[in-house]
Design a protein around this motif. Structure first.
Motif, short mmCIF file in Angstrom:
data_model
loop_
_atom_site.label_atom_id
_atom_site.label_comp_id
_atom_site.label_asym_id
_atom_site.label_seq_id
_atom_site.Cartn_x
_atom_site.Cartn_y
_atom_site.Cartn_z
N SER A 1 -11.73 11.06 19.00
CA SER A 1 -11.46 11.86 17.36
C SER A 1 -10.50 12.63 17.66
O SER A 1 -9.87 13.42 18.49
N ARG A 2 -9.82 12.93 16.41
CA ARG A 2 -8.74 13.49 16.02
C ARG A 2 -8.79 14.13 14.83
O ARG A 2 -9.35 13.30 13.75
N ALA B 1 -11.16 20.67 19.63
CA ALA B 1 -9.93 21.29 18.82
C ALA B 1 -11.21 20.90 17.61
O ALA B 1 -10.27 21.28 16.28
N LEU B 2 -11.92 20.21 16.74
CA LEU B 2 -12.92 20.74 15.77
C LEU B 2 -13.06 21.96 15.86
O LEU B 2 -12.81 22.64 14.00
N GLY C 1 -14.51 4.71 27.64
CA GLY C 1 -14.52 6.55 27.54
C GLY C 1 -15.32 6.59 26.32
O GLY C 1 -14.71 5.86 25.65
N VAL C 2 -16.01 7.24 26.16
CA VAL C 2 -17.07 7.55 24.89
C VAL C 2 -16.90 9.13 24.63
O VAL C 2 -18.04 9.42 25.62
N PRO C 3 -17.08 9.79 24.09
CA PRO C 3 -17.37 11.20 23.28
C PRO C 3 -18.49 10.77 22.30
O PRO C 3 -18.72 10.82 21.70
N PHE C 4 -19.38 10.78 23.11
CA PHE C 4 -21.06 10.78 23.24
C PHE C 4 -21.71 12.23 21.96
O PHE C 4 -21.67 11.21 20.94
N GLY C 5 -21.04 12.66 22.28
CA GLY C 5 -21.17 14.30 21.39
C GLY C 5 -20.92 13.75 19.67
O GLY C 5 -21.02 14.43 19.20
N GLN D 1 -10.55 15.98 24.64
CA GLN D 1 -9.49 16.52 25.61
C GLN D 1 -8.91 15.86 26.88
O GLN D 1 -7.45 15.56 26.72
N THR D 2 -9.93 14.83 27.32
CA THR D 2 -10.21 14.46 28.49
C THR D 2 -8.60 13.04 28.20
O THR D 2 -8.41 12.19 29.22
N ALA D 3 -9.84 11.64 27.01
CA ALA D 3 -9.57 10.75 27.41
C ALA D 3 -8.26 10.15 27.51
O ALA D 3 -7.69 9.25 28.00
#
Length: 320
Positions: free
Chosen positions: A158-159, A214-215, A107-111, A141-143
């Motif tokens: 990312s956090r 979160a950002l 799972g990757v947050p591409f954005g 949020q879902t990873a």
């Protein structure tokens, strides 16, 4: 004469415990059945058999939504540790062969623009052609939930801001790297030539942010601490889109230093005076499974790139 054994001393079956965990995780018998790829009837039968075996009620069936009793929740906590140990045993056996093969769902947050992860996965793919890597879009949020529900084998996320709460007992998390957050302004902005700037200097500017991420929430908090509420010019959930809109003059934003811009010369990244805000790049995998060859090679690849200041693989593995 064979001595009798009380119900409480019967050996618990992992399959029944896993069924109880699935119900707790998915929130309903129907969803648990889909997750386990079986029928609702089979799930109900497993639960009834488990309750009969232990002699106590584990599921509260009086409400519309299935809820676990206090003892049911406690049993699920034990189940998480049991499953982690089983995964660790499987990782030990698979690691003994040294083969890196099979399918790895990531799972990757591409954005978020995680160039480091993309390069690491490409390196792994070229070095281990027998390993099929599948990428799936996820969000910060879902990873975690996607990994816990076994939709992914691992996820990068990312956090932002202070460290979050500890991850669930079924997961393990490792910090791979940190990069500071910067104010992004168009290259022609009046503050572009400054070495750093105060957030308050931008109180009159339109901001590009997303209140739901979160950002975005951190940006709003930082602005509030600086004494103003940011004027929203654009709402954008994607960091790369936010940077691109900044370059075209739609407003200012805050983004990780390593989040790419195209072209980079179109924006200027300014340190925030008297504020130390960072993005933490973290890897999440299921407890016990991190030492499997499929996942270990990815962590090693990230380390070898040497771009994120990540710890050595031995230190990463010791955390689990």
């Amino acid at each position: 004469m064979t001595p009798s054994v009380s119900k409480g001393r019967h050996m618990l079956e992992v399959r029944k415990l896993a069924t109880l965990r699935a119900v707790a995780t998915e929130g309903s018998i129907a969803a648990a059945a889909r997750s386990l790829r079986c029928t609702r009837s089979a799930v109900s039968q497993q639960l009834t058999a488990l309750e009969s075996q232990v002699g106590v009620q584990l599921i509260d069936r009086t409400s519309n939504r299935v809820r676990l009793t206090r003892l049911g929740e406690a049993l699920v906590e034990h189940t998480e540790r049991i499953l982690a140990e089983l995964r660790a045993a499987e990782a030990l056996l698979s690691g003994d062969s040294g083969d890196v093969a099979g399918t790895l769902r990531v799972g990757v947050p591409f954005g978020e623009g995680s160039i480091l992860m993309e390069r690491a996965l490409r390196n792994v793919q070229s070095q281990h052609p027998e390993l099929q890597i599948q990428l799936f879009s996820t969000t910060n949020q879902t990873a975690e939930n996607d990994v816990r529900r076994e939709r992914f084998d691992m996820a990068v996320m990312s956090r932002f801001g202070p460290p979050w709460k500890a991850v669930a007992a079924s997961l393990r998390e490792w910090e791979l790297g940190v990069d500071p957050l910067r104010i992004c302004v168009p290259a022609g902005h009046q503050l572009a030539g400054e070495g750093r700037c105060n957030l308050a200097d931008l109180r009159a500017e339109p901001w590009i942010l997303s209140p739901t991420t979160a950002l975005g929430q951190l940006m709003t908090t930082l602005c509030a601490a600086a004494g103003f509420e940011p004027k929203v010019g654009v709402q954008a959930d994607d960091v790369n889109i936010a940077i691109g809109l900044t370059a075209r003059g739609w407003g200012v934003t805050i983004a990780p230093e390593l989040a790419p811009a195209t072209p980079e010369s179109a924006i200027v990244r300014l340190p925030i005076r008297d504020v130390e805000a960072v993005r933490r790049l973290v890897l999440v995998a299921r407890a016990g499974e991190y030492a499997s060859p499929r996942i270990a090679v990815v962590i090693n690849a990230i380390h070898e790139l040497g771009e994120s200041g990540c710890r050595k693989p031995t230190q990463l593995f010791a955390a689990g």
